[in-house]
Every structure is written in structure tokens, then in C-alpha cells.
Design an enzyme around this catalytic site. Structure first.
Site, short mmCIF file in Angstrom:
data_model
loop_
_atom_site.label_atom_id
_atom_site.label_comp_id
_atom_site.label_asym_id
_atom_site.label_seq_id
_atom_site.Cartn_x
_atom_site.Cartn_y
_atom_site.Cartn_z
CG ASP A 106 63.48 -68.03 -0.38
OD1 ASP A 106 64.64 -67.89 -0.13
OD2 ASP A 106 62.46 -67.74 0.17
CE LYS A 170 59.17 -68.88 0.65
NZ LYS A 170 59.55 -67.93 -0.08
CE LYS A 199 60.56 -67.58 3.74
NZ LYS A 199 61.17 -66.62 2.74
#
Length: 239
Positions: A106, A170, A199
Site C-alpha cells: 500500500d 485506497k 479499499k
């Protein structure tokens, strides 16, 4: 037993407690976290069948070893939490995480570039990390830090992630104010289309929160309150 999600995002009947665990990246990103804390999170993830355990890079080897054979993935963050790191440094950090066993990375975008409307800089930054991560057989999630962006800037960042070959977008780090909202998840889903993951991360602390994010289009939930979520309880504010 597989921990893949059994409910599609955007449906009228979002996941219940029985299958919500398969959406959750069980997260421990506190800088003061100890090895014992990390191992505890790994044991919880294996017990509840969470999708992954997400930790800072120094703990990836520990997590990979602890989760071996569990079916739970290892996830690391890169350029975290500010994103204000040169691209080659992000790529180096990502390579190290993948070599240590991370299945997922990430990364935080260049937030200043997003705020300036510099799509080219965003694509360049994300693409370099994506190439590194994919070369190691892992997937890349791109944190756009929604709390610091306008809707127009969020769309730009998501478009850049798509062009750069990311696998997910995300919402948040959880460290720079604000967190996931239904509005942002829905906006991100509309922007990236059906093929990229979305996400929702930061401030998701209850089953109702998670269900709302999934109904809006999230395919993954980042949370430190994963156990409370699957039990239908209210988690703490700590990320």
C-alpha cells in the site's frame, strides 16, 4: 478455507458478520508497535480469517513467518504516511517489502502533485512502484489520502492510479485527518470502474461502517478494529 469475499461490492445486501472477515486487512501501523503486538495481530488474523495483516516494513518478515500456511496475506505500506518521498526511494522500499514476503503493498501518492493537478507526476510515481511490486509477484494499492483532496483531485488521483497500472485505490492512511466515507468510496468506484479494487481505510470501526463501505463499492476494508467488526461491536478510534 478460502478467505475470498463472497459478496460483490455495490449490492443491496452487503456482507454480514459471517463473511465480512474476508474483506478486512487487519492493520497495525502504530510506530510504537512491538513484536509481541505484531504477533498478536497475526494470530487474530489467522483465527478470524482476515484477508491480510498490514504492517510497517520492518515487520514484514515477522508477519510472513507467522502467517505461513494460514492463507492470510502479508501487506506492507510504502512512503507512509506522508507520501512525500522520492519515487526511487518508494520503489526501493517496495522492493524490500516484497523480498521480505509482502503479498501486497500500500503506497501513499505524491499528495502535493494531486493537489497541484499534476497527473503526469502522479502516474510516474505510481507506475514506478507498480513495476517494482508486480515484478515481485505482489499487488499494489494506492493511497490517495482523500481527506486532503477535493473531489476533482480525488478523481485525478484515481485516474492516475488506473493509468499507472495499480491494482487498488485506497482512501486514507488514517494518520492525516479524516478517513473513509461512503461518498469517497462511491466516487472512487465510479472513477476506476469495476475492475480495480477499492479499499476503504481509516475510521471503519463497526460492522455497519464496513457494510456501508462495501455497499458503496469497496472490495477491501482496512481496519485495526477487525475483531469488533466481525463481532458486530464498536471498535476503538485507534488505527
Amino acid at each position: 478455507m478460502s478467505n475470498e469475499a463472497t459478496v460483490h461490492p455495490g449490492t443491496d445486501q452487503p456482507a454480514g458478520p459471517a463473511d465480512i472477515a474476508s474483506f478486512i486487512d487487519h492493520t497495525l501501523l502504530k510506530p510504537e508497535a512491538s513484536e509481541a503486538d505484531v504477533l498478536k495481530v497475526c494470530a487474530e488474523a489467522a483465527e478470524y480469517g482476515f484477508k491480510s495483516v498490514c504492517v510497517n516494513p520492518i515487520w514484514v518478515k515477522t508477519v510472513t513467518t507467522a502467517l505461513k500456511g494460514s492463507g492470510v496475506l502479508a501487506c506492507s505500506v510504502v512512503g507512509f504516511p506522508l507520501g512525500a518521498t522520492p519515487t526511487d526511494v518508494k520503489s526501493f522500499e517496495a522492493r524490500g517489502a516484497v523480498l521480505d514476503g509482502a503479498d501486497e503493498v500500500d503506497m501513499v501518492i505524491n499528495i502535493a502533485a494531486a493537489r497541484a493537478g499534476d497527473k503526469g507526476a502522479l502516474v510516474e510515481d505510481i507506475a514506478a512502484v507498480a513495476e517494482t511490486v508486480h515484478a515481485g509477484g505482489a499487488i499494489l494499492k494506492v493511497i490517495i489520502e482523500t481527506a486532503l483532496l477535493t473531489d476533482e483531485q480525488k478523481v485525478l488521483a484515481c485516474q492516475a492510479a488506473v493509468e499507472a497500472g495499480a491494482d487498488f485505490v485506497k482512501t486514507s492512511t488514517g494518520f492525516n485527518g479524516g478517513g473513509a466515507t461512503v461518498h469517497d468510496v462511491a466516487l472512487m468506484r465510479r472513477t476506476v470502474g469495476p475492475d480495480l479494487g477499492v479499499k476503504a481505510s481509516g475510521g471503519v470501526r463497526s460492522l455497519a461502517d464496513a457494510q456501508a463501505m462495501i455497499a458503496a463499492g469497496a472490495t477491501r476494508i482496512g481496519a485495526s478494529s477487525g475483531i469488533a467488526i466481525v463481532k458486530g461491536e464498536q471498535g476503538s478510534a485507534a488505527y
